[in-house]
Design an enzyme around this catalytic site. Structure first.
Site, PDB file in Angstrom:
ATOM      1  N   HIS A  91      74.094  -1.184  27.883  1.00  0.00           N
ATOM      2  CA  HIS A  91      72.753  -1.761  27.691  1.00  0.00           C
ATOM      3  C   HIS A  91      72.394  -2.518  28.956  1.00  0.00           C
ATOM      4  O   HIS A  91      72.716  -3.694  29.116  1.00  0.00           O
ATOM      5  CB  HIS A  91      72.759  -2.677  26.460  1.00  0.00           C
ATOM      6  CG  HIS A  91      71.412  -3.219  26.094  1.00  0.00           C
ATOM      7  ND1 HIS A  91      71.076  -3.570  24.805  1.00  0.00           N
ATOM      8  CD2 HIS A  91      70.303  -3.486  26.848  1.00  0.00           C
ATOM      9  CE1 HIS A  91      69.833  -4.018  24.778  1.00  0.00           C
ATOM     10  NE2 HIS A  91      69.341  -3.991  26.011  1.00  0.00           N
TER      11      HIS A  91
ATOM     12  N   ASP B  34      72.118  -6.456  29.808  1.00  0.00           N
ATOM     13  CA  ASP B  34      70.671  -6.327  29.590  1.00  0.00           C
ATOM     14  C   ASP B  34      69.891  -6.375  30.918  1.00  0.00           C
ATOM     15  O   ASP B  34      69.597  -5.331  31.481  1.00  0.00           O
ATOM     16  CB  ASP B  34      70.184  -7.409  28.608  1.00  0.00           C
ATOM     17  CG  ASP B  34      68.915  -7.020  27.852  1.00  0.00           C
ATOM     18  OD1 ASP B  34      68.453  -5.876  28.003  1.00  0.00           O
ATOM     19  OD2 ASP B  34      68.397  -7.859  27.086  1.00  0.00           O
ATOM     20  N   ASP B  35      69.574  -7.575  31.385  1.00  0.00           N
ATOM     21  CA  ASP B  35      68.817  -7.752  32.637  1.00  0.00           C
ATOM     22  C   ASP B  35      69.525  -8.825  33.466  1.00  0.00           C
ATOM     23  O   ASP B  35      69.050  -9.966  33.567  1.00  0.00           O
ATOM     24  CB  ASP B  35      67.384  -8.187  32.315  1.00  0.00           C
ATOM     25  CG  ASP B  35      66.671  -7.178  31.435  1.00  0.00           C
ATOM     26  OD1 ASP B  35      66.294  -6.111  31.951  1.00  0.00           O
ATOM     27  OD2 ASP B  35      66.542  -7.436  30.223  1.00  0.00           O
TER      28      ASP B  35
ATOM     29  N   GLU C 253      66.179  -7.336  17.806  1.00  0.00           N
ATOM     30  CA  GLU C 253      66.359  -8.365  18.842  1.00  0.00           C
ATOM     31  C   GLU C 253      65.481  -9.538  18.417  1.00  0.00           C
ATOM     32  O   GLU C 253      65.969 -10.570  17.988  1.00  0.00           O
ATOM     33  CB  GLU C 253      65.942  -7.816  20.220  1.00  0.00           C
ATOM     34  CG  GLU C 253      66.057  -8.844  21.355  1.00  0.00           C
ATOM     35  CD  GLU C 253      65.492  -8.319  22.698  1.00  0.00           C
ATOM     36  OE1 GLU C 253      64.732  -7.334  22.706  1.00  0.00           O
ATOM     37  OE2 GLU C 253      65.813  -8.943  23.733  1.00  0.00           O
TER      38      GLU C 253
ATOM     39  N   HIS D 298      69.143  -2.537  31.855  1.00  0.00           N
ATOM     40  CA  HIS D 298      67.854  -2.045  32.384  1.00  0.00           C
ATOM     41  C   HIS D 298      67.932  -2.123  33.898  1.00  0.00           C
ATOM     42  O   HIS D 298      68.083  -3.216  34.451  1.00  0.00           O
ATOM     43  CB  HIS D 298      66.695  -2.905  31.878  1.00  0.00           C
ATOM     44  CG  HIS D 298      66.605  -2.956  30.385  1.00  0.00           C
ATOM     45  ND1 HIS D 298      65.758  -2.143  29.669  1.00  0.00           N
ATOM     46  CD2 HIS D 298      67.271  -3.712  29.461  1.00  0.00           C
ATOM     47  CE1 HIS D 298      65.893  -2.393  28.378  1.00  0.00           C
ATOM     48  NE2 HIS D 298      66.811  -3.336  28.222  1.00  0.00           N
TER      49      HIS D 298
END
Ligand code: ADE
Ligand code: ZN
Length: 352
Positions: free
Chosen positions: A14, A275-276, A197, A16
């Site tokens: 996961h 994630d980020d 989320e 991005h």
């Protein structure tokens, strides 16, 4: 435990790619492409990281993505992430990209996917790191826009494993994208979706039953629905959990409130991801460290998370077995890291 986590073979599922844009590269690309930034300096850009929810983060994330214009930009962005992942002993990574963020600004789909894929190929060749690519639709845009994006992807299907669904969740349920996900499966792609989320457990049900997803991204709100937890446990549906993201975006007040330990104890197939990472204070190892520190996860639980990351991946049965064996052997005899600059036979390098 920090050294143990560093040496542990792991997969990241996961991530991005646009969320790996560090302020230093942001400035470099802005200069290269003559884009004006609303920050005076790299330090100034580092400071703009106080988010109150998902949307307040997405506003900054989409604005900064505008410096990405050429194939070289997408290559540089992806390569920077892959090198960092390699240093953290990530052995396999499945990366999200958001084509609409770029095609809506006039950047051709081909530019985006070619730049990203070239870096992935380079990592497979030189970093002993296996990779996959997941095309995410922006759920706050229309289903028609998603369908158009899927059509643009058809000539590149050999580069893409799965479609996904991201961006502003609340008010944009999975049910909005049934036709496009049907079409994606019909052309041979797997499916995943962000759900639970900020959105309710109902969105997780819809992702499972309507979009037929292989994994749920985040899914932390599943614990509000006992029947859903039973379903996720029974089918061992992987949940790609992102602890630092959940704290930064105020899904939970602090890491001590994070449910990942509870999820493992309930027998769910939870994984840890970043994630980020350029926005949330750490890459995958910092996410492992954060939950270990706040929740007192045992070494066995950390090993379980790493095994889950391979079980949950889109690798073949044989590849999964190979990586899981690596995890098990490491857990039995955690080998010291190679010296700075050296690479050991497993492809591990000294990080930090
Ligand atoms: N796009 C990038 N990061 C995201 C997240 N955490 N949730 C939804 N969409 C995203
Ligand atoms: Zn995400």
């Amino acid at each position: 435990m920090r050294d143990f986590i560093q040496g542990l073979p792991k997969a990241e599922l996961h991530l991005h790619i646009e969320g790996t844009l560090e302020p230093e590269l942001l400035f470099k690309l802005a200069e290269r492409n003559k884009v004006t930034l609303p920050y005076k300096s790299v330090e100034d850009a580092h400071k703009a990281y106080n988010f109150k929810d998902l949307q307040s983060f997405l506003n900054v994330y989409y604005a900064r993505s505008q410096v990405l214009l050429t194939e070289q930009d997408f290559y540089d962005l992806t390569w920077a992430y892959l090198q960092r992942a390699h240093k953290q002993n990530v052995r396999h990574t499945e990366i999200f990209f958001d084509p609409q963020t770029h095609t809506e600004r006039g950047v051709p789909f081909e530019t985006v996917i070619t730049g990203i894929s070239s870096a992935l190929k380079e990592a497979e060749r030189t970093l002993n790191l296996s990779t996959g690519l997941i095309l995410c639709f922006l759920r706050d845009l229309s289903a028609e826009s998603a369908m158009k994006t899927l059509e643009q992807a058809v000539p590149y299907l050999d580069l893409i494993q799965s479609v996904g669904l991201d961006s502003a969740e609340v008010g944009n349920p999975p049910s909005k994208f049934v036709s496009v996900f049907d079409k994606a499966r019909a052309v041979g792609l797997l499916t995943v979706a962000h759900a639970g989320e900020e959105g309710p457990p109902q969105y997780i049900w819809e992702a499972l039953d309507l979009l037929k997803v292989s994994r749920i991204d985040h899914g932390v709100r599943c614990l509000e629905d006992e029947v859903l937890v039973e379903r996720l446990k029974r089918d061992q549906v992987p949940l790609t959990v992102c602890p630092l993201s959940n704290i930064k975006l105020c899904v939970f007040e602090s890491m001590k409130q994070h449910p990942i330990k509870k999820m493992l104890e309930k027998g769910l197939c939870a994984t840890v991801n970043s994630d980020d990472p350029a926005y949330f204070g750490g890459y995958v190892n910092e996410n492992y460290e954060g939950v270990v520190q706040a929740l007192g996860l045992t070494q066995d639980q950390v090993v379980q998370l790493a095994k889950n990351s391979f079980v949950a991946s889109f690798l073949s049965k044989d590849q999964k077995a190979k990586y899981i064996k690596e995890v098990e052997e490491y857990a039995k005899a955690p080998s010291p890291l190679p010296s700075v600059g050296e690479v050991d036979p497993q492809g591990r390098v000294r990080g930090r």
